[in-house]
Design a protein around this motif. Structure first.
Motif, PDB file in Angstrom:
ATOM      1  N   ASN A  68      19.140  72.692  30.858  1.00 41.10           N
ATOM      2  CA  ASN A  68      19.579  73.108  32.186  1.00 41.10           C
ATOM      3  C   ASN A  68      19.545  74.628  32.285  1.00 41.10           C
ATOM      4  O   ASN A  68      20.403  75.312  31.724  1.00 41.10           O
ATOM      5  CB  ASN A  68      20.995  72.556  32.428  1.00 41.10           C
ATOM      6  N   ARG A  69      18.532  75.137  32.972  1.00 44.31           N
ATOM      7  CA  ARG A  69      18.327  76.585  33.025  1.00 44.31           C
ATOM      8  C   ARG A  69      19.469  77.364  33.680  1.00 44.31           C
ATOM      9  O   ARG A  69      19.942  78.359  33.125  1.00 44.31           O
ATOM     10  CB  ARG A  69      17.024  76.906  33.760  1.00 44.31           C
ATOM     11  N   PRO A  70      19.917  76.951  34.886  1.00 44.13           N
ATOM     12  CA  PRO A  70      21.022  77.696  35.505  1.00 44.13           C
ATOM     13  C   PRO A  70      22.259  77.745  34.598  1.00 44.13           C
ATOM     14  O   PRO A  70      22.939  78.773  34.518  1.00 44.13           O
ATOM     15  CB  PRO A  70      21.320  76.920  36.790  1.00 44.13           C
ATOM     16  N   ALA A  71      22.521  76.656  33.905  1.00 43.27           N
ATOM     17  CA  ALA A  71      23.691  76.621  33.018  1.00 43.27           C
ATOM     18  C   ALA A  71      23.527  77.602  31.871  1.00 43.27           C
ATOM     19  O   ALA A  71      24.437  78.375  31.543  1.00 43.27           O
ATOM     20  CB  ALA A  71      23.902  75.202  32.487  1.00 43.27           C
ATOM     21  N   GLN A  72      22.343  77.602  31.248  1.00 44.32           N
ATOM     22  CA  GLN A  72      22.099  78.491  30.116  1.00 44.32           C
ATOM     23  C   GLN A  72      22.172  79.949  30.559  1.00 44.32           C
ATOM     24  O   GLN A  72      22.681  80.808  29.832  1.00 44.32           O
ATOM     25  CB  GLN A  72      20.727  78.203  29.502  1.00 44.32           C
ATOM     26  N   GLN A  73      21.692  80.188  31.763  1.00 45.71           N
ATOM     27  CA  GLN A  73      21.688  81.562  32.282  1.00 45.71           C
ATOM     28  C   GLN A  73      23.108  82.085  32.398  1.00 45.71           C
ATOM     29  O   GLN A  73      23.413  83.212  31.996  1.00 45.71           O
ATOM     30  CB  GLN A  73      21.041  81.539  33.657  1.00 45.71           C
ATOM     31  N   LEU A  74      23.969  81.261  32.947  1.00 45.19           N
ATOM     32  CA  LEU A  74      25.355  81.692  33.108  1.00 45.19           C
ATOM     33  C   LEU A  74      26.046  81.864  31.753  1.00 45.19           C
ATOM     34  O   LEU A  74      26.826  82.785  31.546  1.00 45.19           O
ATOM     35  CB  LEU A  74      26.135  80.707  33.972  1.00 45.19           C
ATOM     36  N   MET A  75      25.714  80.990  30.814  1.00 49.15           N
ATOM     37  CA  MET A  75      26.292  81.117  29.480  1.00 49.15           C
ATOM     38  C   MET A  75      25.883  82.448  28.856  1.00 49.15           C
ATOM     39  O   MET A  75      26.683  83.127  28.218  1.00 49.15           O
ATOM     40  CB  MET A  75      25.822  79.967  28.587  1.00 49.15           C
ATOM     41  N   ARG A  76      24.612  82.822  29.033  1.00 50.38           N
ATOM     42  CA  ARG A  76      24.124  84.086  28.463  1.00 50.38           C
ATOM     43  C   ARG A  76      24.810  85.262  29.113  1.00 50.38           C
ATOM     44  O   ARG A  76      25.095  86.268  28.484  1.00 50.38           O
ATOM     45  CB  ARG A  76      22.607  84.210  28.657  1.00 50.38           C
ATOM     46  N   GLU A  77      25.093  85.120  30.402  1.00 49.09           N
ATOM     47  CA  GLU A  77      25.729  86.200  31.155  1.00 49.09           C
ATOM     48  C   GLU A  77      27.163  86.435  30.671  1.00 49.09           C
ATOM     49  O   GLU A  77      27.622  87.561  30.550  1.00 49.09           O
ATOM     50  CB  GLU A  77      25.701  85.805  32.637  1.00 49.09           C
ATOM     51  N   VAL A  78      27.844  85.367  30.378  1.00 53.55           N
ATOM     52  CA  VAL A  78      29.280  85.464  30.087  1.00 53.55           C
ATOM     53  C   VAL A  78      29.594  85.523  28.586  1.00 53.55           C
ATOM     54  O   VAL A  78      30.487  86.231  28.150  1.00 53.55           O
ATOM     55  CB  VAL A  78      30.028  84.265  30.718  1.00 53.55           C
TER      56      VAL A  78
END
Lengths: 75, 350, 369
Positions: C256-266
């Motif tokens: 899940n790309r959007p999920a991974q993106q947010l994880m990387r951000e936070v």
């Protein structure tokens, strides 16, 4: 998915029907989810939209296994 | 408000007047007398209450069943009932489980200062309605008021008296190996309905509590000549707790069949969502009956003729051992051990 | 219900169990790393449907179980601080700390609230601006996106009284750690389907190659688990060592790309200590620099390294798959859900709890049964 609301992708929510129980679910991680779709939900978030074609594959595979069994069992 | 319409003729106070319960209402003086006269006594309209005496004088011959229970449910009002209907049906059902015809109830109210009078009126109306349906009379009671913050709105206690109509004692000790276990209907409705009404669970559902009187169904069995060895209504702790308690007291084993235990779609969904096992979820209008094998089919047939027990079914059997153990055979033919809950049932995370 | 009931069909299960039995020619030991899978296996008795030659071991799949004791102690300390509202998933409440658990802290007056979603905890923060609201952010990668969202929204909306005590863990490093142990017996893995729904399965490919083990991404309904075992065993019998995706209705290779993106951000990847296993490098998630102010450790002090756990509890061995719960002498006798000696008995995802709930107290070695 019964209905969707919200413009902001972060706070977009859907009302999801879990077999009669309806709960609001955050759709930030499932932007492609549309009304009528089936979603996998975890702690209030949809983390995947179920791929219906793939879901059927398990049972196609099962039928194959069943056929193999019959071949093996036949004298 | 339809509840107050029902006894508007005997209760001249208009609805929605914003009045709340005050400490003076419990003081034993005029204020309390007015509360009882205006709200409580008229709702039950019973000649014993009209005597305005310290206790009721009753004439009962023969063996008597006597039971008591307290009700502290939150929220006070939930889909399918309220603390009032719960308090009446709960005690009526306990009497029925003793093989008795329920006759008389007493009620004790502990009211929190600040409780809206309208809410009290509604609860009392529910109790009256439930008592009428169950065929019991509310003949005596008591009211106390405590400071704000000490009673969660209200607590209700009821005690009940009934006339025992079975020839042999209906109790766990009468259960023997070979007995058949009958469940009177689907499980889990009350617990889920109450949870849904509480804040913090955040789901919509149309499930209503199964709160209902069971005496008629039980008496129908007895009148047909079926002598149940044991009856137990399912309350907190669900079917699992009832089965474990009986197995332990009777010193036998109980084997259940999951496929026969009815759970409606919505209760199943709610349990999956919250990580609960339906076998542990509370009920308020369901019971299990332990009967001799030859009585099983006839008992189910009789129960199915009554609306409250229309979905009655055989769900298991009693075995001699291992003693005190309850097991449940699952869809893949594997039996799992069933135990009572240890403490609160907690929602699961993954 | 659709997408659940058909995956519990007894006929399908039987067919898969037969297929497994027909395929197996030698003993194999597989490990599953998902609390939900452990639960389903024991509840539906799937291990009893398998031939005796296939051994299914329960790995460290329960994030509650692997949370270090010092984090539980810190949680209790924070919860007992004046003015704090402590929010947590229900499962963490009865995990034993050094002395007592969160539930006993609650009865000592701590304001502890069970939440279903991290956003519920954030909502408490918004509703109680004069109180400090702390959320216990525990879990694998499945829960990380949700926890990330709570932190992200807190920062975006300026919910200054909200913070998180983070003890996140990642699955692949744990798998590597198990495979690298000198006495490792695990020959194949069932990877957790929900973790992979978020993360995809690319990161398992190097593990499969390096250690020559098949890894099958598997769902957690009975039919999924049996099909996962079948595919894994089929590879083992033919010498395969690939990553296969059984749970393809939910899992894509990229995840899940959007999920991974947010994880990387936070979040950022940090070393983590796993209860019962020890320190594993780069096996956890902590809040990134930009989110320090929402880290409960910044506000309430860092978590202190804990003492080694003494006592009978063998949860470490259970988590590593070296022992089964029923082999523990304390199982069902001195260790029960009411009086747990270790986390694997408390958490509903824990292996010991699953066995106790579905096989009974008398099933253990110490019960003389």
């Amino acid at each position: 998915m019964l209905s969707l609301s919200g413009e902001d992708p972060l706070t977009r929510v859907g009302r999801v029907d879990f077999g009669g129980i309806v709960k609001e679910v955050n759709l930030a991680f499932a932007p492609e989810a549309a009304v009528g779709a089936w979603v996998l939900v975890h702690v209030g978030f949809a983390i995947a939209v179920i791929d219906e074609a793939e879901a059927v594959r398990v049972f196609v595979h099962l039928r194959e296994i069943g056929d193999l069994a019959e071949e093996a069992a036949a004298p | 408000m339809t509840d107050s319409d029902a006894f508007a003729l005997s209760c001249p106070v208009p609805a929605g007047d914003g009045e709340i319960v005050q400490l003076a209402h419990g003081g034993g003086g005029r204020a309390m007398a007015r509360l009882i006269d205006r709200i409580i006594r008229p709702a039950f309209a019973d000649r014993e209450l009209e005597r305005r005496h310290d206790g009721a004088a009753l004439d009962i011959a023969g063996p008597v069943a006597f039971t008591t229970d307290s009700y502290v449910v939150q929220p006070l009002i939930f889909p399918g009932g309220d603390i009032g209907s719960l308090a009446v049906n709960g005690t009526v059902n306990d009497l029925a489980m003793c093989g008795a015809r329920p006759l008389y109830l007493s009620v004790g109210f502990i009211l929190e200062e600040g409780l809206p009078i309208d809410l009290l009126r509604r609860v009392v109306g529910s109790m009256r309605a439930a008592a009428t349906v169950a065929g019991v009379r509310l003949v005596t009671g008591d009211t106390k008021v405590v400071d704000r913050g000490k009673a969660d709105g209200m607590f209700v206690s009821t005690a009940g008296i009934g006339r025992i109509v079975t020839a042999t004692p209906v109790e766990p000790a009468s259960v023997v190996p070979g007995d058949v276990v009958i469940l009177s209907g689907d499980i889990g409705r009350h617990g889920i309905a109450v949870m849904a009404a509480r804040e913090g669970f955040g789901f919509e559902t149309s499930i209503e509590s199964d709160c209902a009187p069971l005496a008629d169904s039980v008496l129908a069995l007895i009148e047909a000549g079926i002598m149940p060895h044991c009856l137990r209504d399912l309350t907190r702790g669900g079917l699992a707790s009832a089965a474990v308690e009986i197995a332990e007291t009777a010193g036998c084993a109980i084997a259940l069949d999951e496929a026969s235990i009815l759970v409606c779609e919505e209760v199943t969904a709610a349990c999956e969502l919250l990580g609960l096992d339906p076998l542990h979820v509370a009920n308020e209008g369901r019971f299990v009956a332990f009967v001799a094998p030859e009585d099983a089919e006839p008992a189910v047939a009789i129960l199915r003729r009554h609306p409250v027990t229309a979905a009655a079914a055989i769900v298991g059997e009693v075995r001699s051992g291992p003693q005190g153990q309850v097991s449940c055979r699952g869809p893949f033919g594997v039996a799992r051990a069933i135990d009572m809950l240890s403490g609160e049932q907690l929602p699961r995370i993954c | 219900m659709k997408y659940r009931d058909e995956y519990r069909d007894p006929e399908a299960a039987r067919r898969l169990a037969d297929a497994i039995a027909r395929t197996v020619t030698r003993p194999w030991t597989l490990m599953e790393v998902c609390g939900g899978q452990t639960h389903a296996i024991v509840r539906f008795g799937l291990d009893e449907l398998l031939p005796k030659t296939v051994s299914l071991v329960h790995g460290p799949g329960c994030p509650v179980c692997v949370t270090p004791i010092e984090y539980v102690d810190k949680a209790i300390e924070i919860a007992l601080s004046p003015g704090v509202i402590f929010c947590s998933f229900g499962d963490m409440l009865r995990v034993p700390g050094t002395s007592g658990d969160l539930l006993s802290a609650k009865s000592r007056g701590a304001d502890i609230r069970i939440v279903y979603s991290p956003l519920d905890a954030l909502a408490v923060g918004r509703a109680e601006p004069l109180r400090e609201v702390v959320f216990f952010a525990v879990g694998f990668e499945t829960t990380a996106p949700a926890n990330a969202m709570a932190a992200y929204r807190a920062k975006r909306d300026g919910v200054g009284n909200f913070s998180m005590l983070v003890s996140h863990v990642l699955v692949p490093p744990a798998m590597r750690s198990i495979l690298e142990a000198p006495d490792n017996r695990i020959q194949g893995f069932l990877a957790a389907g929900h973790v992979c729904t978020v993360m995809g399965y690319q990161e398992y490919e190097p593990i499969a190659r390096k250690h020559r083990v098949p890894i099958v991404v598997t769902g957690f309904e009975p039919v999924d688990i049996l099909e996962g075992v079948y595919l894994c065993v089929r590879q083992l019998e033919t010498g395969g060592a690939e990553v296969e995706n059984q749970y393809s209705r939910s899992v894509r290779r990229d995840g899940n790309r959007p999920a991974q993106q947010l994880m990387r951000e936070v979040f950022r990847v940090i070393p983590r200590r796993w209860r019962g296993i020890g320190d594993i490098a780069e096996s956890g998630l902590g809040l990134g620099e930009a989110y320090r102010e929402f880290d409960a450790e910044s506000r309430f002090g860092p978590v202190r390294a804990g003492s080694a756990e003494a006592g009978e509890c063998i949860s470490g061995l259970v988590l590593r798959g070296e022992r089964k719960p029923l082999e523990c002498p304390a199982f069902g006798v001195r260790c029960t859900p009411e009086h747990p000696l270790g986390v694997t008995m408390v958490s509903s995802e824990g292996a010991c709890a699953a066995y106790y709930r579905y096989r009974g107290a008398g099933a253990g070695a110490g019960a003389g049964g």
